[in-house]
Write a protein that holds these residues in place. Sequence first.
Motif, PDB file in Angstrom:
ATOM      1  N   ALA A 310      41.292  40.948  29.437  1.00  0.00           N
ATOM      2  CA  ALA A 310      42.636  41.095  30.011  1.00  0.00           C
ATOM      3  C   ALA A 310      42.802  42.458  30.673  1.00  0.00           C
ATOM      4  O   ALA A 310      43.370  42.568  31.767  1.00  0.00           O
ATOM      5  N   LEU A 311      42.309  43.506  30.017  1.00  0.00           N
ATOM      6  CA  LEU A 311      42.452  44.848  30.566  1.00  0.00           C
ATOM      7  C   LEU A 311      41.632  45.006  31.842  1.00  0.00           C
ATOM      8  O   LEU A 311      42.108  45.581  32.831  1.00  0.00           O
ATOM      9  N   SER A 312      40.393  44.503  31.839  1.00  0.00           N
ATOM     10  CA  SER A 312      39.550  44.628  33.036  1.00  0.00           C
ATOM     11  C   SER A 312      40.147  43.849  34.214  1.00  0.00           C
ATOM     12  O   SER A 312      40.119  44.327  35.356  1.00  0.00           O
ATOM     13  N   GLU A 313      40.711  42.676  33.940  1.00  0.00           N
ATOM     14  CA  GLU A 313      41.346  41.911  35.013  1.00  0.00           C
ATOM     15  C   GLU A 313      42.568  42.639  35.551  1.00  0.00           C
ATOM     16  O   GLU A 313      42.797  42.688  36.767  1.00  0.00           O
ATOM     17  N   SER A 314      43.353  43.224  34.642  1.00  0.00           N
ATOM     18  CA  SER A 314      44.584  43.917  35.048  1.00  0.00           C
ATOM     19  C   SER A 314      44.267  45.150  35.884  1.00  0.00           C
ATOM     20  O   SER A 314      44.914  45.408  36.909  1.00  0.00           O
ATOM     21  N   ILE A 315      43.276  45.925  35.459  1.00  0.00           N
ATOM     22  CA  ILE A 315      42.888  47.112  36.231  1.00  0.00           C
ATOM     23  C   ILE A 315      42.324  46.701  37.583  1.00  0.00           C
ATOM     24  O   ILE A 315      42.615  47.330  38.620  1.00  0.00           O
ATOM     25  N   SER A 316      41.516  45.633  37.605  1.00  0.00           N
ATOM     26  CA  SER A 316      40.953  45.142  38.869  1.00  0.00           C
ATOM     27  C   SER A 316      42.061  44.721  39.823  1.00  0.00           C
ATOM     28  O   SER A 316      42.015  45.028  41.030  1.00  0.00           O
ATOM     29  N   TRP A 317      43.060  44.009  39.290  1.00  0.00           N
ATOM     30  CA  TRP A 317      44.202  43.617  40.118  1.00  0.00           C
ATOM     31  C   TRP A 317      44.922  44.845  40.668  1.00  0.00           C
ATOM     32  O   TRP A 317      45.234  44.911  41.866  1.00  0.00           O
ATOM     33  N   PHE A 318      45.181  45.832  39.819  1.00  0.00           N
ATOM     34  CA  PHE A 318      45.882  47.044  40.228  1.00  0.00           C
ATOM     35  C   PHE A 318      45.100  47.770  41.319  1.00  0.00           C
ATOM     36  O   PHE A 318      45.664  48.272  42.292  1.00  0.00           O
ATOM     37  N   LEU A 319      43.771  47.800  41.174  1.00  0.00           N
ATOM     38  CA  LEU A 319      42.920  48.476  42.147  1.00  0.00           C
ATOM     39  C   LEU A 319      42.973  47.771  43.503  1.00  0.00           C
ATOM     40  O   LEU A 319      43.130  48.410  44.549  1.00  0.00           O
ATOM     41  N   ARG A 320      42.864  46.450  43.492  1.00  0.00           N
ATOM     42  CA  ARG A 320      42.936  45.697  44.745  1.00  0.00           C
ATOM     43  C   ARG A 320      44.307  45.830  45.405  1.00  0.00           C
ATOM     44  O   ARG A 320      44.427  45.949  46.623  1.00  0.00           O
ATOM     45  N   GLU A 321      45.345  45.778  44.569  1.00  0.00           N
ATOM     46  CA  GLU A 321      46.719  45.793  45.072  1.00  0.00           C
ATOM     47  C   GLU A 321      47.080  47.100  45.759  1.00  0.00           C
ATOM     48  O   GLU A 321      47.758  47.119  46.786  1.00  0.00           O
ATOM     49  N   TYR A 322      46.608  48.229  45.197  1.00  0.00           N
ATOM     50  CA  TYR A 322      47.103  49.524  45.652  1.00  0.00           C
ATOM     51  C   TYR A 322      46.046  50.482  46.227  1.00  0.00           C
ATOM     52  O   TYR A 322      46.394  51.506  46.803  1.00  0.00           O
ATOM     53  N   TYR A 323      44.770  50.141  46.067  1.00  0.00           N
ATOM     54  CA  TYR A 323      43.738  51.089  46.523  1.00  0.00           C
ATOM     55  C   TYR A 323      42.738  50.454  47.481  1.00  0.00           C
ATOM     56  O   TYR A 323      41.806  51.113  47.919  1.00  0.00           O
ATOM     57  N   GLY A 324      42.926  49.182  47.818  1.00  0.00           N
ATOM     58  CA  GLY A 324      42.138  48.564  48.866  1.00  0.00           C
ATOM     59  C   GLY A 324      40.728  48.222  48.426  1.00  0.00           C
ATOM     60  O   GLY A 324      40.238  48.652  47.410  1.00  0.00           O
TER      61      GLY A 324
END
Length: 324
Positions: A310-324
């Motif tokens: 869950a944490l790895s998916e959430s961080i991955s989502w955050f990275l894609r969403e805001y850091y390209g």
Amino acid sequence: MKPNIALIRNPKFITLWILILLTLIYILTFGFLNNVSNDDTPTAPIVYEEFKETYSKPIFGTMNYSEYIPGTLPLIISIPHGGHLFPSEIPDRKQNHPNVVKSNDINTQEIGRKVADKIMLQFKGKRPYLIINHLGRSKIDVNRPIKEGVEGKDSTTSIAWNDYHNFMRTAIKDVEVNFGRGLLVDIHGYALSAEILSLSPSQINANPEIQSGSSIRALYTRKSSNLQFTDLLYGKTTSLGGRLQSHGYDAVPSHVHQHPLEDEKYFRGGYCVQKYGSRHAEQIIDAIQIEIPRTLRIGNKQKRENFILALSESISWFLREYYG
């Protein structure tokens, strides 16, 4: 304000406490702060066969007390309190500074490594940068200034402290040069309190001192035309806490738990997040501190593995969403 996310009461399990410190809050007494496994063997990094050619070999500091694995994503994961080494020649820390903690955040090294590996799978072989301290916290605390983090002027621990922070600076510089922006995630296992989260959304959004003092200042600056500060802090579909909440882990802050309850502990973020996060105008790397409760770090291995996913998916989502 430093981004901290806290996972607390879990609807799935009994009472869960995860505090992901979205270290957006940095406060002085009442104002805003302007200063700045029980296993003895470290967990080996996983090298997936299909990504073997892109994997960077670890670089070690003095006496192998610190480890740096270069990455290929605008994401740095640091693990300061999961060390397994307690050499007798290094004196124990004896300082009497307030809130000095000498116990390890057990299993944070294992969790941090596995999160990095899961993120690599999500990005098809691209990896986060990984920085790990291997000394036990009774010997060194790299998440405090050097005068508090090592005992006396012992050259070995001073060098080890500097090695860790040199690796941090190296990774940050690399991310800045290669990506122009990035995120530092600092992984821990404890918690203390914060007050700004208790303010109303309108009070937080109307106060530029909170936003400019945040360790995700750079992110908010880029997104301020279409997002409010509280959207990044605890929005249902726009924050890291909101994403974790969607996986069934109660997080503080999130749209469900915007602030800790009166008797709940919540940590506002340590030395590394304060020092390297973008709350300083010249810095462009945002920083988030993640506090993982003991219930997820110790004991039930399957529960821990579920949380890692869950944490790895959430961080991955955050990275894609805001850091390209």
